[in-house]
Write a protein that holds these residues in place. Structure first.
Motif, mmCIF file in Angstrom:
data_model
loop_
_atom_site.group_PDB
_atom_site.id
_atom_site.type_symbol
_atom_site.label_atom_id
_atom_site.label_comp_id
_atom_site.label_asym_id
_atom_site.label_seq_id
_atom_site.Cartn_x
_atom_site.Cartn_y
_atom_site.Cartn_z
ATOM 1 N N ILE A 20 0.840 -1.203 0.000
ATOM 2 C CA ILE A 20 0.000 0.000 0.000
ATOM 3 C C ILE A 20 0.874 1.251 0.000
ATOM 4 C CG2 ILE A 20 -1.709 1.330 1.312
ATOM 5 C CD1 ILE A 20 -2.642 -1.392 2.485
ATOM 6 N N TRP A 21 1.980 1.182 0.748
ATOM 7 C CA TRP A 21 2.890 2.328 0.870
ATOM 8 C C TRP A 21 4.169 2.168 0.040
ATOM 9 C CZ3 TRP A 21 0.200 0.051 4.841
ATOM 10 C CH2 TRP A 21 -0.734 0.858 5.492
ATOM 11 N N LEU A 22 4.563 0.915 -0.236
ATOM 12 C CA LEU A 22 5.866 0.684 -0.852
ATOM 13 C C LEU A 22 5.799 -0.017 -2.204
ATOM 14 C CD1 LEU A 22 7.727 -0.623 2.348
ATOM 15 C CD2 LEU A 22 7.677 1.717 1.464
ATOM 16 N N GLY A 23 4.636 -0.445 -2.631
ATOM 17 C CA GLY A 23 4.491 -1.210 -3.867
ATOM 18 C C GLY A 23 4.637 -0.374 -5.129
ATOM 19 N N PRO A 24 4.417 -0.998 -6.300
ATOM 20 C CA PRO A 24 4.549 -0.282 -7.574
ATOM 21 C C PRO A 24 3.512 0.826 -7.757
ATOM 22 C CG PRO A 24 3.679 -2.501 -7.899
ATOM 23 C CD PRO A 24 4.143 -2.435 -6.489
ATOM 24 N N HIS A 25 2.393 0.714 -7.027
ATOM 25 C CA HIS A 25 1.359 1.754 -7.090
ATOM 26 C C HIS A 25 1.064 2.240 -5.674
ATOM 27 C CE1 HIS A 25 0.816 0.531 -11.244
ATOM 28 N NE2 HIS A 25 0.663 -0.719 -10.830
ATOM 29 N N PRO A 26 2.004 2.952 -5.066
ATOM 30 C CA PRO A 26 1.861 3.374 -3.663
ATOM 31 C C PRO A 26 0.801 4.453 -3.496
ATOM 32 C CG PRO A 26 3.763 4.443 -4.628
ATOM 33 C CD PRO A 26 3.253 3.466 -5.664
ATOM 34 N N ILE A 27 0.314 4.562 -2.283
ATOM 35 C CA ILE A 27 -0.682 5.587 -1.982
ATOM 36 C C ILE A 27 -0.093 6.983 -2.129
ATOM 37 C CG2 ILE A 27 -0.162 5.582 0.497
ATOM 38 C CD1 ILE A 27 -3.145 6.010 0.997
ATOM 39 N N ASP A 28 1.231 7.081 -1.960
ATOM 40 C CA ASP A 28 1.908 8.382 -2.033
ATOM 41 C C ASP A 28 3.354 8.111 -2.452
ATOM 42 O OD1 ASP A 28 3.418 10.714 -1.377
ATOM 43 O OD2 ASP A 28 1.869 11.333 0.056
ATOM 44 N N SER A 29 3.709 8.485 -3.672
ATOM 45 C CA SER A 29 5.048 8.174 -4.192
ATOM 46 C C SER A 29 6.147 8.901 -3.420
ATOM 47 C CB SER A 29 5.136 8.533 -5.683
ATOM 48 O OG SER A 29 4.828 9.897 -5.892
ATOM 49 N N GLU A 30 5.857 10.098 -2.925
ATOM 50 C CA GLU A 30 6.860 10.831 -2.136
ATOM 51 C C GLU A 30 7.080 10.149 -0.787
ATOM 52 O OE1 GLU A 30 9.623 13.587 -0.676
ATOM 53 O OE2 GLU A 30 9.022 12.980 -2.697
#
Length: 199
Positions: free
Chosen positions: A180-190
């Motif tokens: 959710i936070w670290l995957g290829p489609h994170p909730i927030d890339s920053e």
């Protein structure tokens, strides 16, 4: 008669220099981010974890929460991290009040975005168990600390040091949770960049 005074001044200078280069053990065990102190080290089942990265999730113009990732060694890549079976912790510190339903949506949407159809099928029952655990708390308030702790091939959800339900088995589940936070489609890339300490 002046020699004792010179000696005193010399000792004072040496003591001042010594204090300047002495590391305060309290500060050495903490990380300061955004003006707030966080633990630099955590211990899980005898394994010492250190702060891998720390960041802040902002939604529009509102600060939502601080996030800290603790791992045994430093990781700057999620694919490498999930190859490890070592304990790890993702800590979230809320910066505003939020209904539990909002976090529930984040979890469900985040796992779906970072998992394929076969993975979602495998995760389904365990995801429902996680959601049931989360629903034990109706509302989250500013200052609450949510921890996602992986150890002994299971994931324990904890709020304010209190376990929510039983641990959920499977490293694949923890990988999906952290995606959710670290995957290829994170909730927030920053925020992902901050947690993986990518310069």
């Amino acid at each position: 008669m002046k020699r004792p005074m010179i000696e005193i001044k010399r000792r004072t200078v040496l003591i001042s220099i010594g204090l300047l280069f002495t590391v305060n053990p309290i500060l050495a065990s903490e990380v300061i981010f955004d003006g707030i102190r966080f633990e630099k080290f955590r211990k899980v089942d005898g394994t010492i974890l250190k702060c891998n990265g720390i960041g802040k999730r902002t939604i529009l113009f509102f600060d939502a929460y601080h996030a800290v990732l603790y791992t045994e060694i430093h990781y700057d890549d999620f694919d490498t991290l999930r190859q490890s079976n070592q304990p790890r912790i993702l800590e979230l510190r809320l910066l505003r009040d939020a209904p539990l339903s909002q976090l529930e949506k984040v979890v469900v949407d985040g796992i779906r975005k970072n998992s394929n159809a076969d993975q979602l099928t495998s995760l389904h029952e365990r995801l429902q168990a996680l959601l049931a655990n989360m629903r034990r708390v109706k509302f989250l308030t500013k200052g609450d600390i949510l921890e996602i702790i992986f150890s002994n091939d299971s994931t324990q959800l904890r709020i304010n040091k209190v376990d929510l339900g039983n641990p959920i088995l499977g490293k694949d589940f923890n990988d999906a949770f952290l995606s959710i936070w670290l995957g290829p489609h994170p909730i927030d890339s920053e925020l992902k960049r901050q947690l993986l300490d990518i310069k």
